[in-house]
Structures are given as C-alpha cells and as structure tokens.
Design a protein around this motif. Structure first.
Motif, PDB file in Angstrom:
ATOM      1  N   GLU A 187       0.832  -1.215   0.000  1.00  0.00           N
ATOM      2  CA  GLU A 187       0.000   0.000   0.000  1.00  0.00           C
ATOM      3  C   GLU A 187       0.865   1.263   0.000  1.00  0.00           C
ATOM      4  O   GLU A 187       0.392   2.355  -0.292  1.00  0.00           O
ATOM      5  N   ARG A 188       2.134   1.138   0.337  1.00  0.00           N
ATOM      6  CA  ARG A 188       3.035   2.289   0.275  1.00  0.00           C
ATOM      7  C   ARG A 188       3.821   2.308  -1.026  1.00  0.00           C
ATOM      8  O   ARG A 188       3.912   3.333  -1.688  1.00  0.00           O
ATOM      9  N   GLY A 189       4.462   1.186  -1.320  1.00  0.00           N
ATOM     10  CA  GLY A 189       5.410   1.178  -2.439  1.00  0.00           C
ATOM     11  C   GLY A 189       4.874   0.540  -3.702  1.00  0.00           C
ATOM     12  O   GLY A 189       5.567   0.483  -4.719  1.00  0.00           O
ATOM     13  N   GLU A 190       3.654   0.035  -3.651  1.00  0.00           N
ATOM     14  CA  GLU A 190       3.027  -0.618  -4.820  1.00  0.00           C
ATOM     15  C   GLU A 190       3.921  -1.713  -5.394  1.00  0.00           C
ATOM     16  O   GLU A 190       3.951  -1.933  -6.611  1.00  0.00           O
ATOM     17  N   GLY A 191       4.667  -2.370  -4.506  1.00  0.00           N
ATOM     18  CA  GLY A 191       5.468  -3.510  -4.942  1.00  0.00           C
ATOM     19  C   GLY A 191       6.707  -3.140  -5.742  1.00  0.00           C
ATOM     20  O   GLY A 191       7.267  -3.981  -6.442  1.00  0.00           O
ATOM     21  N   ARG A 192       7.157  -1.882  -5.639  1.00  0.00           N
ATOM     22  CA  ARG A 192       8.328  -1.462  -6.409  1.00  0.00           C
ATOM     23  C   ARG A 192       9.576  -2.216  -5.943  1.00  0.00           C
ATOM     24  O   ARG A 192       9.621  -2.737  -4.835  1.00  0.00           O
ATOM     25  N   SER A 193      10.597  -2.245  -6.819  1.00  0.00           N
ATOM     26  CA  SER A 193      11.855  -2.908  -6.499  1.00  0.00           C
ATOM     27  C   SER A 193      12.919  -1.864  -6.212  1.00  0.00           C
ATOM     28  O   SER A 193      12.918  -0.779  -6.800  1.00  0.00           O
ATOM     29  N   PHE A 194      13.860  -2.196  -5.326  1.00  0.00           N
ATOM     30  CA  PHE A 194      14.952  -1.273  -5.013  1.00  0.00           C
ATOM     31  C   PHE A 194      15.848  -1.040  -6.225  1.00  0.00           C
ATOM     32  O   PHE A 194      16.526  -0.031  -6.316  1.00  0.00           O
ATOM     33  N   PHE A 195      15.821  -1.973  -7.156  1.00  0.00           N
ATOM     34  CA  PHE A 195      16.769  -1.901  -8.287  1.00  0.00           C
ATOM     35  C   PHE A 195      16.191  -1.231  -9.531  1.00  0.00           C
ATOM     36  O   PHE A 195      16.904  -1.024 -10.500  1.00  0.00           O
ATOM     37  N   THR A 196      14.905  -0.943  -9.506  1.00  0.00           N
ATOM     38  CA  THR A 196      14.253  -0.376 -10.682  1.00  0.00           C
ATOM     39  C   THR A 196      13.831   1.059 -10.404  1.00  0.00           C
ATOM     40  O   THR A 196      13.224   1.351  -9.370  1.00  0.00           O
ATOM     41  N   ARG A 197      14.132   1.928 -11.331  1.00  0.00           N
ATOM     42  CA  ARG A 197      13.748   3.330 -11.167  1.00  0.00           C
ATOM     43  C   ARG A 197      12.234   3.461 -11.133  1.00  0.00           C
ATOM     44  O   ARG A 197      11.527   2.901 -11.968  1.00  0.00           O
ATOM     45  N   SER A 198      11.733   4.184 -10.142  1.00  0.00           N
ATOM     46  CA  SER A 198      10.297   4.320  -9.949  1.00  0.00           C
ATOM     47  C   SER A 198       9.955   5.788  -9.698  1.00  0.00           C
ATOM     48  O   SER A 198      10.831   6.593  -9.375  1.00  0.00           O
ATOM     49  N   ASP A 199       8.682   6.142  -9.873  1.00  0.00           N
ATOM     50  CA  ASP A 199       8.214   7.482  -9.475  1.00  0.00           C
ATOM     51  C   ASP A 199       7.652   7.449  -8.067  1.00  0.00           C
ATOM     52  O   ASP A 199       7.258   8.475  -7.518  1.00  0.00           O
ATOM     53  N   ILE A 200       7.556   6.248  -7.512  1.00  0.00           N
ATOM     54  CA  ILE A 200       6.927   6.090  -6.195  1.00  0.00           C
ATOM     55  C   ILE A 200       7.986   6.234  -5.110  1.00  0.00           C
ATOM     56  O   ILE A 200       9.093   5.704  -5.238  1.00  0.00           O
ATOM     57  N   GLY A 201       7.633   6.910  -4.030  1.00  0.00           N
ATOM     58  CA  GLY A 201       8.566   7.047  -2.915  1.00  0.00           C
ATOM     59  C   GLY A 201       9.768   7.904  -3.277  1.00  0.00           C
ATOM     60  O   GLY A 201       9.761   8.634  -4.272  1.00  0.00           O
ATOM     61  N   HIS A 202      10.805   7.805  -2.456  1.00  0.00           N
ATOM     62  CA  HIS A 202      11.942   8.721  -2.578  1.00  0.00           C
ATOM     63  C   HIS A 202      13.266   8.072  -2.961  1.00  0.00           C
ATOM     64  O   HIS A 202      14.150   8.744  -3.477  1.00  0.00           O
ATOM     65  N   ILE A 203      13.455   6.776  -2.614  1.00  0.00           N
ATOM     66  CA  ILE A 203      14.760   6.153  -2.867  1.00  0.00           C
ATOM     67  C   ILE A 203      14.600   4.820  -3.582  1.00  0.00           C
ATOM     68  O   ILE A 203      13.785   3.986  -3.181  1.00  0.00           O
ATOM     69  N   ASP A 204      15.329   4.629  -4.672  1.00  0.00           N
ATOM     70  CA  ASP A 204      15.680   3.314  -5.202  1.00  0.00           C
ATOM     71  C   ASP A 204      17.118   3.462  -5.686  1.00  0.00           C
ATOM     72  O   ASP A 204      17.656   4.583  -5.714  1.00  0.00           O
ATOM     73  N   LEU A 205      17.755   2.373  -6.052  1.00  0.00           N
ATOM     74  CA  LEU A 205      19.192   2.456  -6.350  1.00  0.00           C
ATOM     75  C   LEU A 205      19.502   3.378  -7.538  1.00  0.00           C
ATOM     76  O   LEU A 205      20.409   4.219  -7.441  1.00  0.00           O
ATOM     77  N   PRO A 206      18.743   3.303  -8.652  1.00  0.00           N
ATOM     78  CA  PRO A 206      19.056   4.229  -9.765  1.00  0.00           C
ATOM     79  C   PRO A 206      18.919   5.700  -9.363  1.00  0.00           C
ATOM     80  O   PRO A 206      19.774   6.530  -9.701  1.00  0.00           O
ATOM     81  N   ARG A 207      17.855   6.024  -8.610  1.00  0.00           N
ATOM     82  CA  ARG A 207      17.680   7.423  -8.204  1.00  0.00           C
ATOM     83  C   ARG A 207      18.735   7.834  -7.180  1.00  0.00           C
ATOM     84  O   ARG A 207      19.215   8.977  -7.183  1.00  0.00           O
ATOM     85  N   ALA A 208      19.117   6.909  -6.283  1.00  0.00           N
ATOM     86  CA  ALA A 208      20.149   7.218  -5.287  1.00  0.00           C
ATOM     87  C   ALA A 208      21.458   7.567  -5.997  1.00  0.00           C
ATOM     88  O   ALA A 208      22.135   8.544  -5.641  1.00  0.00           O
TER      89      ALA A 208
END
Ligand SMILES: [Zn+2]
Length: 357
Positions: free
Chosen positions: A24-45
């Motif tokens: 319900e927070r991250g919509e199942g996003r992965s840490f390794f894939t760039r997403s528009d959801i939330g603030h941190i994933d590895l590509p955005r970091a």
C-alpha cells in the motif's frame, strides 16, 4: 585506494524498507528499478549522489489489532495534535522485523556487490571509496527486543548497528513523543528501568542510539547515561519549528557538548514555521535550519537525516535525486567544499567511528 572524487551523500534516516515492504506504500516497487513512487531506489540514489545511509526498520501498527486505524490528526487553533499511538506486541514486532531484515539481506545479495550492509568502520570507508552503496541496519523503536535484551545481542550479531529506543508510541523501554504543533517535547516520563539497561547494553556493544522520537525526559535520561556522542538522526530546531519532534536549544547544546550530531529532517511538518503538511515549502527553509543548527552546534555536528520514504518533503527536492539542489543552495549561501563534505558525509562517518566498537 582511489580518492573520493565527487561529494558522496550519506543520510541518517530513511523508511525505504517500509516502502518496499508494504504494497500500500510502495506498490510492490523494487529497489533496483527506477520508480516514481517514494523517494529512494538504487538508480535514483546514484543520480542524486547518495552513497548510502541508515536504513530503518519500522514496524507498523498490527493490522489485526488495529484494523486500518491511522494516526488521527486533530486540528487546533494554532496547529495540530496527534494522540499517542498505542504500543505493539513484541512477538508481532519481532516477526515483522525479521521479515524486513531478510528483505534487506535479499537486496544485498541480489545487488551483486553493489549494495553492502555495513557493520564496521572499515567496511563503511571502503564502500565510500569504492562506490559501493552502504546500508546500515537501524530499528526505529525497540519493540522487537525483549526487556531482558537477549534479542539485542542476536540482532547485533545479524548486523544491527543503530537503534531508536522508541518511536512515537510507548514500548518496554520508553514512552515516545506524540506528534503536536506548537508544543514542547516535554510530554511525559523518560526511560523505564529496562530502557536504562538498553542504553548501557548499546554502549557496551557499540550500537548507535538514536534520540529522534524520544520525549524530552527520555532524551535527558539517555544524555545522562550514555557514554557515546548524542545522535538525533532526523530532527530539526524547535526554535524555528516548534513541533514535539524537534530539539530545543538546551537539547542542541547537550548534543554539541557530547560532540554528537543532528540530521536535518526534510519532513515539511518539522521544517515549516507553521508546522503545516504542505510540500510547497522552499529549499530556503531547509537552509535556514542548517544555518541555525550549524550556528548552535558547529559545522562538525550537523548532517542530513532526510526521512526519505517516511514523510512529505519539499516538492523542489521531490526525492533523492533532488539532493544536489540542497547542496547547491547551501553552496550559494556560503558553505565551502570543506563544510559541505562535513555535512554530506564526514560528520556521519566520524559519529559511527566513535560509536561502533
Ligand atoms: Zn521517524
């Protein structure tokens, strides 16, 4: 070893593991894939220059005990009050904590040596030099730990290196500060007997203690007991934004005396002088808090906390890719390369070096 050639940014607090854990927070996003959801994933970091940070495990309220009940914000004439959340059971907290720890270790394994869960100062500095993304395991509240502290030793061996005695709800160790604005952080009693033992045990093991979310009495109890530098990973100046989550001048002076650190919280509710949850908050407000903290504590005792993935942040920053905008704003207001490197990572490295055994 090659020299660090860009400004790596280390952050003191994020709730990214929770965003990855809760659909319900991250919509199942992965840490390794760039997403528009939330603030941190590895590509955005990588894009934002984030070299790593302290990754919190926060255990949400038990949905079976408190179905869909959220912290209720009550508007007042001058701000808001939020009733203190109720406590959670240790068995539930431990189950969720282990599951979220496993998800962090999964990230480390799947990263093929691009991400490391860091347990020693040597590992931390090596990762900074070799550009390996650093994750330090933190619990935001000690509910998963029994009052006899057996679990503390086990979690330490598994990699726990930073611990918030309490989140903003009571547990076996302390009471937590309820959210409120404008209001003093002096909201109730301090550490329990078990809480005092927890502080001593963390000192002995070399686990960093995080004072964010303690009420004022709890803060002073830790300040009087602990032999480590005092750390508030994500809190701001109460004088500029009088929320219960921010630090009074007296608290800032105690942190300075211990050569500790305050990590700037990007949460707009803890930045704005009206305390309002409005992302239309200029970066200038963040700079003003940094100026105030540096003035009060010195350039050696301030860093970035962020609270990424845990709060509403200024829309100009938007997510971790906005960190260079804050660096630029600080540079324009007079911080030189030496000062910026202290704010960005050197102060955090010093604190961890002086705290871990
Ligand atoms: Zn927090």
């Amino acid at each position: 070893m090659t020299a660090i050639n860009t400004l790596p940014i280390f952050i003191g607090h994020n709730d990214t593991l929770l965003s990855l854990y809760l659909p319900e927070r991250g919509e199942g996003r992965s840490f390794f894939t760039r997403s528009d959801i939330g603030h941190i994933d590895l590509p955005r970091a990588r894009e934002g220059g984030m070299a790593g940070g302290i990754f919190a495990i926060f255990v949400p309220q038990d949905p079976l005990k408190q179905p869909l009940r959220r912290n209720e914000v009550i508007k007042t004439d001058t701000g808001y009050e939020v009733p203190l959340a109720s406590g959670i059971e240790q068995s539930y907290a431990q189950r969720v904590t282990m599951s979220m720890m496993t998800s962090l270790f999964d990230i480390e394994r799947e990263s093929r040596e691009k991400v490391k869960v860091v347990r020693t100062v040597d590992d931390l500095t090596t990762c900074l030099y070799e550009d390996i993304f650093t994750a330090i395991l933190h619990f935001e509240g000690a509910e998963a730990i029994d009052p006899g502290l057996d679990a503390l030793e086990v979690f330490y061996k598994a990699g726990l290196r930073s611990l918030g005695v309490v989140w903003s709800r009571p547990n076996a160790f302390a009471h937590g500060v309820p959210f409120g604005f404008p209001r003093s952080p002096d909201t109730g009693p301090g550490l329990t007997v078990a809480g005092r033992e927890l502080v001593r045990a963390c000192n002995r093991l070399g686990i960093m203690l995080d004072l964010s979310h303690l009420n004022e009495q709890g803060f002073w109890d830790v300040a009087n007991l602990s032999d480590a530098p005092l750390v508030a990973t994500h809190s701001n100046a109460h004088t500029l934004c009088p929320t219960t989550r921010n630090l009074t001048d007296e608290q800032l002076d105690a942190i300075k005396a211990s050569k500790g650190i305050v990590g700037l919280n990007f949460a707009v509710t803890d930045l704005r002088d009206d305390g309002w949850n409005d992302s239309d908050t200029p970066i200038e407000v963040m700079v003003r808090h940094i100026d105030y903290l540096v003035e009060r504590l010195s350039i050696d005792c301030v860093g970035f906390g962020t609270d990424f993935d845990g709060a509403t942040i200024p829309q100009e920053i938007s997510d971790v890719t906005g960190l260079p905008k804050l660096i630029n704003a600080l540079r324009e207001s007079g911080y030189d390369d030496n000062a910026l490197s202290k704010l960005a990572y050197k102060n955090w490295v010093r604190i961890l070096s002086e705290t871990w055994k």
